[in-house]
Design a protein around this motif. Structure first.
Motif, PDB file in Angstrom:
ATOM      1  N   PHE A  10      26.398  -7.675   8.974  1.00 20.86           N
ATOM      2  CA  PHE A  10      27.064  -6.391   9.274  1.00 20.86           C
ATOM      3  C   PHE A  10      25.971  -5.378   9.585  1.00 20.86           C
ATOM      4  O   PHE A  10      24.788  -5.615   9.267  1.00 20.86           O
ATOM      5  CB  PHE A  10      27.943  -5.904   8.111  1.00 20.86           C
ATOM      6  N   TYR A  11      26.347  -4.278  10.247  1.00 20.56           N
ATOM      7  CA  TYR A  11      25.351  -3.243  10.544  1.00 20.56           C
ATOM      8  C   TYR A  11      25.188  -2.317   9.349  1.00 20.56           C
ATOM      9  O   TYR A  11      24.092  -2.004   8.935  1.00 20.56           O
ATOM     10  CB  TYR A  11      25.753  -2.464  11.803  1.00 20.56           C
ATOM     11  N   THR A  12      26.321  -1.858   8.823  1.00 19.98           N
ATOM     12  CA  THR A  12      26.284  -1.094   7.565  1.00 19.98           C
ATOM     13  C   THR A  12      27.386  -1.671   6.703  1.00 19.98           C
ATOM     14  O   THR A  12      28.331  -2.284   7.200  1.00 19.98           O
ATOM     15  CB  THR A  12      26.564   0.409   7.791  1.00 19.98           C
ATOM     16  N   GLY A  35      36.988 -13.178  22.454  1.00 21.26           N
ATOM     17  CA  GLY A  35      37.503 -12.288  21.419  1.00 21.26           C
ATOM     18  C   GLY A  35      37.580 -10.886  21.973  1.00 21.26           C
ATOM     19  O   GLY A  35      36.894 -10.567  22.954  1.00 21.26           O
ATOM     20  N   PRO A  36      38.395 -10.023  21.350  1.00 23.10           N
ATOM     21  CA  PRO A  36      38.560  -8.663  21.873  1.00 23.10           C
ATOM     22  C   PRO A  36      37.299  -7.819  21.745  1.00 23.10           C
ATOM     23  O   PRO A  36      36.389  -8.166  20.986  1.00 23.10           O
ATOM     24  CB  PRO A  36      39.691  -8.088  20.995  1.00 23.10           C
ATOM     25  N   SER A  37      37.268  -6.723  22.485  1.00 20.98           N
ATOM     26  CA  SER A  37      36.115  -5.835  22.470  1.00 20.98           C
ATOM     27  C   SER A  37      35.830  -5.330  21.057  1.00 20.98           C
ATOM     28  O   SER A  37      36.744  -4.897  20.357  1.00 20.98           O
ATOM     29  CB  SER A  37      36.415  -4.654  23.406  1.00 20.98           C
ATOM     30  N   GLY A  38      34.585  -5.413  20.654  1.00 22.63           N
ATOM     31  CA  GLY A  38      34.180  -4.864  19.368  1.00 22.63           C
ATOM     32  C   GLY A  38      34.285  -5.844  18.206  1.00 22.63           C
ATOM     33  O   GLY A  38      34.017  -5.481  17.060  1.00 22.63           O
ATOM     34  N   CYS A  39      34.661  -7.095  18.486  1.00 23.18           N
ATOM     35  CA  CYS A  39      34.885  -8.024  17.365  1.00 23.18           C
ATOM     36  C   CYS A  39      33.593  -8.740  16.946  1.00 23.18           C
ATOM     37  O   CYS A  39      33.567  -9.404  15.907  1.00 23.18           O
ATOM     38  CB  CYS A  39      35.985  -9.036  17.684  1.00 23.18           C
ATOM     39  N   THR A  42      28.714 -10.028  20.942  1.00 26.98           N
ATOM     40  CA  THR A  42      27.296  -9.778  21.222  1.00 26.98           C
ATOM     41  C   THR A  42      26.469  -9.902  19.949  1.00 26.98           C
ATOM     42  O   THR A  42      25.339 -10.396  19.978  1.00 26.98           O
ATOM     43  CB  THR A  42      27.127  -8.371  21.846  1.00 26.98           C
ATOM     44  N   SER A  43      27.060  -9.509  18.821  1.00 23.33           N
ATOM     45  CA  SER A  43      26.324  -9.643  17.556  1.00 23.33           C
ATOM     46  C   SER A  43      25.986 -11.106  17.287  1.00 23.33           C
ATOM     47  O   SER A  43      24.881 -11.419  16.831  1.00 23.33           O
ATOM     48  CB  SER A  43      27.158  -9.091  16.387  1.00 23.33           C
ATOM     49  N   LEU A  44      26.918 -12.009  17.598  1.00 18.39           N
ATOM     50  CA  LEU A  44      26.634 -13.436  17.388  1.00 18.39           C
ATOM     51  C   LEU A  44      25.498 -13.896  18.307  1.00 18.39           C
ATOM     52  O   LEU A  44      24.584 -14.607  17.868  1.00 18.39           O
ATOM     53  CB  LEU A  44      27.901 -14.282  17.615  1.00 18.39           C
ATOM     54  N   ASP A 165      25.550 -12.987  28.194  1.00 19.03           N
ATOM     55  CA  ASP A 165      26.523 -12.015  27.685  1.00 19.03           C
ATOM     56  C   ASP A 165      27.321 -11.459  28.868  1.00 19.03           C
ATOM     57  O   ASP A 165      26.849 -10.579  29.583  1.00 19.03           O
ATOM     58  CB  ASP A 165      25.797 -10.891  26.944  1.00 19.03           C
ATOM     59  N   GLU A 166      28.496 -12.015  29.084  1.00 15.83           N
ATOM     60  CA  GLU A 166      29.375 -11.620  30.187  1.00 15.83           C
ATOM     61  C   GLU A 166      28.623 -11.501  31.520  1.00 15.83           C
ATOM     62  O   GLU A 166      28.648 -10.438  32.158  1.00 15.83           O
ATOM     63  CB  GLU A 166      30.064 -10.303  29.856  1.00 15.83           C
ATOM     64  N   PRO A 167      27.968 -12.564  31.946  1.00 15.01           N
ATOM     65  CA  PRO A 167      27.081 -12.451  33.115  1.00 15.01           C
ATOM     66  C   PRO A 167      27.820 -12.214  34.420  1.00 15.01           C
ATOM     67  O   PRO A 167      27.198 -11.817  35.408  1.00 15.01           O
ATOM     68  CB  PRO A 167      26.380 -13.811  33.151  1.00 15.01           C
TER      69      PRO A 167
HETATM   70  N1  LIG Z   1      23.567  -1.196  16.676  1.00 16.92           N
HETATM   71  C1  LIG Z   1      24.756  -1.057  16.084  1.00 16.92           C
HETATM   72  N2  LIG Z   1      24.888  -0.322  14.956  1.00 16.92           N
HETATM   73  C2  LIG Z   1      26.078  -0.189  14.322  1.00 16.92           C
HETATM   74  N3  LIG Z   1      27.227  -0.769  14.753  1.00 16.92           N
HETATM   75  C3  LIG Z   1      27.159  -1.510  15.874  1.00 16.92           C
HETATM   76  C4  LIG Z   1      25.936  -1.688  16.599  1.00 16.92           C
HETATM   77  N4  LIG Z   1      26.177  -2.497  17.667  1.00 16.92           N
HETATM   78  C5  LIG Z   1      27.495  -2.774  17.618  1.00 16.92           C
HETATM   79  N5  LIG Z   1      28.096  -2.197  16.553  1.00 16.92           N
HETATM   80  C6  LIG Z   1      29.499  -2.320  16.153  1.00 16.92           C
HETATM   81  O1  LIG Z   1      29.676  -3.665  15.723  1.00 16.92           O
HETATM   82  C7  LIG Z   1      30.890  -4.199  16.186  1.00 16.92           C
HETATM   83  C8  LIG Z   1      30.631  -5.485  16.984  1.00 16.92           C
HETATM   84  O2  LIG Z   1      29.908  -5.167  18.156  1.00 16.92           O
HETATM   85  P1  LIG Z   1      29.602  -6.255  19.281  1.00 16.92           P
HETATM   86  O3  LIG Z   1      28.802  -5.581  20.339  1.00 16.92           O
HETATM   87  O4  LIG Z   1      29.043  -7.467  18.645  1.00 16.92           O
HETATM   88  O5  LIG Z   1      31.094  -6.565  19.808  1.00 16.92           O
HETATM   89  P2  LIG Z   1      31.582  -7.331  21.116  1.00 16.92           P
HETATM   90  O6  LIG Z   1      32.668  -8.242  20.677  1.00 16.92           O
HETATM   91  O7  LIG Z   1      30.426  -7.947  21.815  1.00 16.92           O
HETATM   92  O8  LIG Z   1      32.175  -6.133  21.985  1.00 16.92           O
HETATM   93  P3  LIG Z   1      32.356  -5.965  23.584  1.00 16.92           P
HETATM   94  O9  LIG Z   1      33.275  -7.063  24.041  1.00 16.92           O
HETATM   95  O10 LIG Z   1      32.986  -4.605  23.706  1.00 16.92           O
HETATM   96  O11 LIG Z   1      30.988  -6.040  24.203  1.00 16.92           O
HETATM   97  C9  LIG Z   1      31.569  -3.112  17.008  1.00 16.92           C
HETATM   98  O12 LIG Z   1      32.563  -2.552  16.188  1.00 16.92           O
HETATM   99  C10 LIG Z   1      30.459  -2.140  17.324  1.00 16.92           C
HETATM  100  O13 LIG Z   1      30.954  -0.820  17.353  1.00 16.92           O
END
Ligand SMILES: Nc1ncnc2c1ncn2[C@@H]1O[C@H](COP(=O)(O)OP(=O)(O)OP(=O)(O)O)[C@@H](O)[C@H]1O
Length: 227
Positions: A10-12, A35-39, A42-44, A165-167
């Motif tokens: 997690f970020y925080t 998965g939906p936006s924000g899920c 990209t973090s993975l 990442d979504e190329p």
């Molecule tokens: N550097 C960061 N610091 C804090 N929170 C972050 C950071 N980067 C992303 N987040 C939050 O973490 C969650 C996951 O972000 P991530 O970019 O992995 O999602 P995603 O599924 O790739 O989204 P999208 O499809 O919109 O690109 C989101 O709720 C985002 O707001």
């Protein structure tokens, strides 16, 4: 070849979090992440490429445990073993096509830029229909050409894993399919692992496996909650 074990991220503490008990991605496997936006897609990708570190758990690339590497070794590992392709192409506007493709060799001396590397870069460019544009600057390229340059840059180091990442999110269907055909055939020929985040349902048939990050994330789809 890639293994995630008991990953938490997690970020925080009060933000979204990912929890991945087990995920193994085989050599030459093609994996789509949806998965939906924000899920957390990209973090993975960032976890797998060592751009961010997990809060707990282990990530392996072959025998190498990423979490055990220091920042510099992680960077070197990424440069030597991974190719990264992004939605926004990430080209440097002041470098021509050939120098953009050779960028990984210019930013890190651990990769040695030799004459045969330049030949490989030019051959890759030619195989992508950019053979006559090596001296051209990104401002004078089409979107599809820009993305082909960034694919060539990702492949020039002969990566073991291609992380995308979504190329094709910014491309029309013709350019999308051209880019995906290039990536597909490269991965088939070289047994490179492909991991791609995508929203595009029309391309999912190209992959061996599709995972939905909602299976690992505490993310709640706001539309569903409101609906
Ligand atoms: N550097 C960061 N610091 C804090 N929170 C972050 C950071 N980067 C992303 N987040 C939050 O973490 C969650 C996951 O972000 P991530 O970019 O992995 O999602 P995603 O599924 O790739 O989204 P999208 O499809 O919109 O690109 C989101 O709720 C985002 O707001």
């Amino acid at each position: 070849m890639i293994k995630l074990e008991e990953i938490r991220f997690f970020y925080t503490r009060d933000s979204f979090n990912l929890s991945i008990p087990q995920l193994a991605i085989g050599r030459s496997e093609k994996l789509a992440i949806t998965g939906p936006s924000g899920c957390g897609k990209t973090s993975l990708l960032n976890l797998i490429s060592g751009i961010v570190r997990p809060v707990s758990g282990k990530i392996f690339l072959g025998d190498i445990e990423l979490s055990a590497l220091n920042q510099q070794d992680l960077k070197d590992m990424r440069l030597m073993k991974m190719g990264l392709i992004f939605q926004q192409f990430e080209l440097l506007e002041y470098l021509n096509v050939l120098d953009n493709i050779l960028l990984p060799f210019r930013i890190n001396p651990i990769l040695q830029l030799q004459e045969k590397t330049k030949e490989r870069a030019a051959a890759l460019a030619a195989s992508m229909g950019l053979g006559d544009k090596l001296k051209r600057y990104p401002a004078k390229l089409s979107q599809g050409e820009r993305q082909r340059v960034s694919v060539a840059r990702a492949l020039v180091t002969k990566p073991e894993v291609l992380i995308c990442d979504e190329p094709t999110a910014n491309l029309d269907p013709v350019n999308r399919d051209r880019i995906l055909d290039i990536i597909d055939s490269y991965c088939d020929e070289t047994k490179t692992t492909l991991i791609m985040v995508t929203h595009d349902q029309e391309i999912l048939h190209r992959f061996h496996r599709i995972i939905n990050i909602l299976d690992y994330s505490n993310y709640k789809d706001k539309n569903e909650l409101n609906g």
